[in-house]
Motif scaffolding. Structure first.
Motif, PDB file in Angstrom:
ATOM      1  N   ARG A  26       2.591  -1.280   3.743  1.00 30.88           N
ATOM      2  CA  ARG A  26       3.656  -0.382   3.287  1.00 30.88           C
ATOM      3  C   ARG A  26       4.732  -0.138   4.350  1.00 30.88           C
ATOM      4  NH1 ARG A  26       1.288   5.132   1.067  1.00 30.88           N
ATOM      5  NH2 ARG A  26       0.782   5.325   3.282  1.00 30.88           N
ATOM      6  N   TRP A  27       5.925   0.157   3.859  1.00 30.12           N
ATOM      7  CA  TRP A  27       7.010   0.546   4.766  1.00 30.12           C
ATOM      8  C   TRP A  27       6.687   1.877   5.447  1.00 30.12           C
ATOM      9  CZ3 TRP A  27       9.881   5.043   4.315  1.00 30.12           C
ATOM     10  CH2 TRP A  27       9.784   5.745   3.110  1.00 30.12           C
TER      11      TRP A  27
ATOM     12  N   HIS B 218       4.961  -6.788  -1.216  1.00 30.50           N
ATOM     13  CA  HIS B 218       5.205  -5.626  -2.081  1.00 30.50           C
ATOM     14  C   HIS B 218       4.839  -4.372  -1.313  1.00 30.50           C
ATOM     15  CE1 HIS B 218       0.841  -5.422  -2.566  1.00 30.50           C
ATOM     16  NE2 HIS B 218       0.846  -6.694  -2.924  1.00 30.50           N
ATOM     17  N   GLY B 219       5.304  -3.229  -1.832  1.00 30.13           N
ATOM     18  CA  GLY B 219       4.861  -1.952  -1.285  1.00 30.13           C
ATOM     19  C   GLY B 219       3.626  -1.476  -2.025  1.00 30.13           C
TER      20      GLY B 219
ATOM     21  N   GLU C 246       2.438   2.402  -9.920  1.00 30.64           N
ATOM     22  CA  GLU C 246       2.445   3.158  -8.660  1.00 30.64           C
ATOM     23  C   GLU C 246       3.868   3.248  -8.143  1.00 30.64           C
ATOM     24  OE1 GLU C 246       0.195   0.700  -9.257  1.00 30.64           O
ATOM     25  OE2 GLU C 246      -1.460   2.089  -9.648  1.00 30.64           O
ATOM     26  N   ASN C 247       4.443   4.446  -8.217  1.00 31.07           N
ATOM     27  CA  ASN C 247       5.834   4.634  -7.806  1.00 31.07           C
ATOM     28  C   ASN C 247       6.059   4.176  -6.377  1.00 31.07           C
ATOM     29  OD1 ASN C 247       6.557   5.739 -10.221  1.00 31.07           O
ATOM     30  ND2 ASN C 247       6.195   7.866  -9.558  1.00 31.07           N
ATOM     31  N   GLY C 248       7.168   3.484  -6.178  1.00 27.71           N
ATOM     32  CA  GLY C 248       7.544   3.080  -4.824  1.00 27.71           C
ATOM     33  C   GLY C 248       7.018   1.728  -4.407  1.00 27.71           C
TER      34      GLY C 248
ATOM     35  N   GLU D 216       7.956  -1.041  -5.195  1.00 28.03           N
ATOM     36  CA  GLU D 216       9.027  -2.045  -5.047  1.00 28.03           C
ATOM     37  C   GLU D 216       9.629  -2.038  -3.637  1.00 28.03           C
ATOM     38  OE1 GLU D 216       9.136   0.775  -6.653  1.00 28.03           O
ATOM     39  OE2 GLU D 216      11.105   1.708  -6.583  1.00 28.03           O
ATOM     40  N   ASN D 217       9.287  -1.028  -2.864  1.00 20.80           N
ATOM     41  CA  ASN D 217       9.927  -0.887  -1.551  1.00 20.80           C
ATOM     42  C   ASN D 217       9.179  -1.660  -0.473  1.00 20.80           C
ATOM     43  OD1 ASN D 217      11.914   0.854  -2.606  1.00 20.80           O
ATOM     44  ND2 ASN D 217      10.422   2.526  -2.577  1.00 20.80           N
ATOM     45  N   ILE D 218       9.936  -2.468   0.275  1.00 18.88           N
ATOM     46  CA  ILE D 218       9.336  -3.319   1.308  1.00 18.88           C
ATOM     47  C   ILE D 218      10.083  -3.118   2.625  1.00 18.88           C
ATOM     48  CG2 ILE D 218       8.482  -5.013  -0.344  1.00 18.88           C
ATOM     49  CD1 ILE D 218      10.928  -6.812   0.514  1.00 18.88           C
ATOM     50  N   TRP D 219       9.867  -3.979   3.571  1.00 18.93           N
ATOM     51  CA  TRP D 219      10.567  -3.972   4.864  1.00 18.93           C
ATOM     52  C   TRP D 219      10.744  -5.430   5.284  1.00 18.93           C
ATOM     53  CZ3 TRP D 219       7.409  -6.359   8.398  1.00 18.93           C
ATOM     54  CH2 TRP D 219       6.050  -6.457   8.020  1.00 18.93           C
TER      55      TRP D 219
END
Ligand SMILES: [Zn+2]
Length: 374
Positions: free
Chosen positions: A39-40, A291-292, A307-309, A311-314
Motif C-alpha cells: 500500500r501507499w 494495486h492498493g 475495498e475503498n482506495g 485503486e491508489n498506488i505509488w
C-alpha cells in the motif's frame, strides 16, 4: 491524399494532437520492480498505527517487538525505518509519486484493483476490461516486454523474474518467447550443477509451499541476482509477491517484514548493478505496486472494487535521466498505464507509436534538458 495532408497540417499547428515522444539520454537498461499489493500508506507513512497493535494486526510478533522494529512517532522517520533504501536513496536521487496526503495521486485505471488487471495495465499501457480474474489465462495483448524483445539489440535480453506463476500468463510465456523464471519452477538440472545450485534446487523442492503459485521472495532473489550477473539483461521485470500474500492472511507483522526485506532486495539489486561496468550509471529502476488495498482494521487485508482506495498506488523512479525531485507533492496525477511507455522510453523506444492505446510516458521522470525533441 486530402485526408493525410489535412492530418499533417493538424499535427503541425495543433501539437497536442501528437505530442513529441520523450526519450532518455543516458539510460541503457531498465528494471521494473513490483511489490505486490504494497500500500501507499506504508510507503509514505511507514507502519500503520492501527495495525501495529496486538488487537487488529493479526500479529504473532509482540506489539513491543514490532514497535521496536518499525515504530517512530514521526511518519517521515517511520517510513525511512521501514524502507531505508527507498527513502535514503531512491527518493533522494529520483522521484516518488503517490503520497495523497501531499497532493500526489498515482492510481490504476483498470477499475478492478487486483493483480492480473494491474500487471496487464502497467505492461501494456492500457486496461483490458475482459480480464475478470487472475485465472484469465494467456494474455491476448502483447506487453511492452514482448515488443521490446523483438528489437535486434534487445532480443534475448528482456526477462521476467517473479515469485508468481501467473506471470506466465500475463506475459504470455508461450507466445512472447521472453526469458522467464516464475513460481516454484526451476529449469531442469544439467549434469554439471554446482553444489550451490544443487542446494538451491533442494530448497525449492523441499520447502513447504505457501501455495503452489507463489515462491518466497528470498528464493526469487537468489536466481534473479545470478541472472543479472550472467544473463546481461537490458530490460528486466522483477515481481515480489509476499507483501500481498501476508496481507491476505491478515498477518500485518509479516507484511512489515516482507516490505522491509523487499526494500533490501531492491537495494541489493541496485548496488550489484552499479558495481558492474555494464550497468553503472546507465540503469534506471521503476518501482511500483500492482494495486492498493483497503484501509482500517478489516479492509486492509483485501483489495478490489469492494475495498475503498484499492485503486491508489505509488510509483518511484531512479536513474541517470531522472531529475532528483524527490517526493513529488502537489503535482499532476500519474497512472499505472503510463508505466509501459515510460519503461520503453528509457531504452529509447516509442511504445505509443506501436500501441496507440497506451498511455503516454511520465514526462517528469525524464531530464527536461536532455534531447531537444521532448
Ligand atoms: Zn491480492
Amino acid at each position: 491524399m486530402f485526408r493525410s495532408r489535412l492530418l499533417a497540417f493538424a499535427l503541425c499547428v495543433v501539437p497536442w494532437l501528437a505530442p513529441a515522444p520523450v526519450f532518455a539520454a543516458k539510460t541503457q537498461n531498465v528494471v521494473l520492480i513490483v511489490s505486490d499489493g504494497l500500500r501507499w500508506q506504508e510507503i509514505f507513512t511507514g507502519a500503520d498505527p492501527r495495525l501495529i497493535s496486538d488487537k487488529t494486526g493479526g500479529n504473532w510478533v509482540s506489539e513491543a517487538d514490532l514497535r521496536k522494529r518499525y515504530w517512530r512517532e514521526d511518519p517521515d522517520e517511520r517510513r525511512e525505518l521501514l524502507f531505508p533504501f527507498l527513502w535514503g536513496t531512491v527518493a533522494k536521487r529520483g522521484q516518488i509519486f503517490g503520497n495523497r496526503r501531499r497532493g500526489s495521486d498515482a492510481h490504476v485505471t483498470n477499475g478492478k484493483a487486483f493483480s492480473y488487471p494491474g500487471y496487464n495495465e502497467m505492461s501494456t499501457g492500457y486496461p483490458n476490461d475482459a480480464i475478470e480474474s487472475n485465472e484469465y489465462g494467456p494474455n491476448p495483448n502483447a506487453t511492452v516486454f514482448e515488443w521490446l524483445n523483438k528489437f535486434d539489440e534487445l532480443h534475448g535480453r528482456v526477462a521476467i523474474y517473479g515469485t508468481w506463476s501467473i506471470y506466465d500468463d500475463i506475459f504470455n510465456k508461450s507466445r512472447s518467447g521472453l526469458t522467464m523464471r516464475t513460481g516454484w519452477t526451476l529449469p531442469p538440472a544439467n549434469g554439471s550443477e554446482s553444489p550451490r545450485d544443487a542446494l538451491l534446487r533442494e530448497l525449492y523442492s523441499t520447502t513447504t509451499q505457501f501455495d503452489e503459485e507463489d515462491v518466497g521472495n528470498s528464493f526469487l532473489q537468489v536466481i534473479l541476482m545470478d541472472y543479472v550477473r550472467t544473463g546481461q539483461p537490458r530490460v528486466l521485470f522483477a515481481g515480489y509477491g509476499e507483501t500481498d500474500n501476508w496481507a491476505h492472511q491478515g498477518r500485518y507483522d509479516l507484511v512489515l517484514d516482507s516490505a522491509h526485506r523487499f526494500d533490501y532486495f531492491v537495494r541489493q539489486l541496485w548496488e550489484a548493478m552499479q558495481s558492474m561496468p555494464r550497468y553503472r550509471g546507465t540503469t534506471t529502476f521503476i518501482i511500483t505496486t500492482d494495486h492498493g488495498r483497503g484501509s482500517g482494521p478489516v479492509q486492509w487485508k483485501e483489495h478490489g472494487i469492494e475495498e475503498n482506495g484499492s485503486e491508489n498506488i505509488w510509483i518511484a523512479v531512479i536513474g541517470p535521466d531522472t531529475p532528483a525531485l524527490g517526493e513529488r507533492t502537489h503535482t499532476a496525477p500519474v497512472t499505472q498505464a503510463q508505466i509501459a511507455a515510460t519503461l520503453a522510453a528509457f531504452v529509447g523506444k516509442d511504445w505509443n507509436a506501436a500501441q496507440p492505446k497506451a498511455a503516454r510516458p511520465i514526462a517528469a521522470v525524464f531530464d527536461a534538458a536532455a534531447p531537444e525533441d521532448k
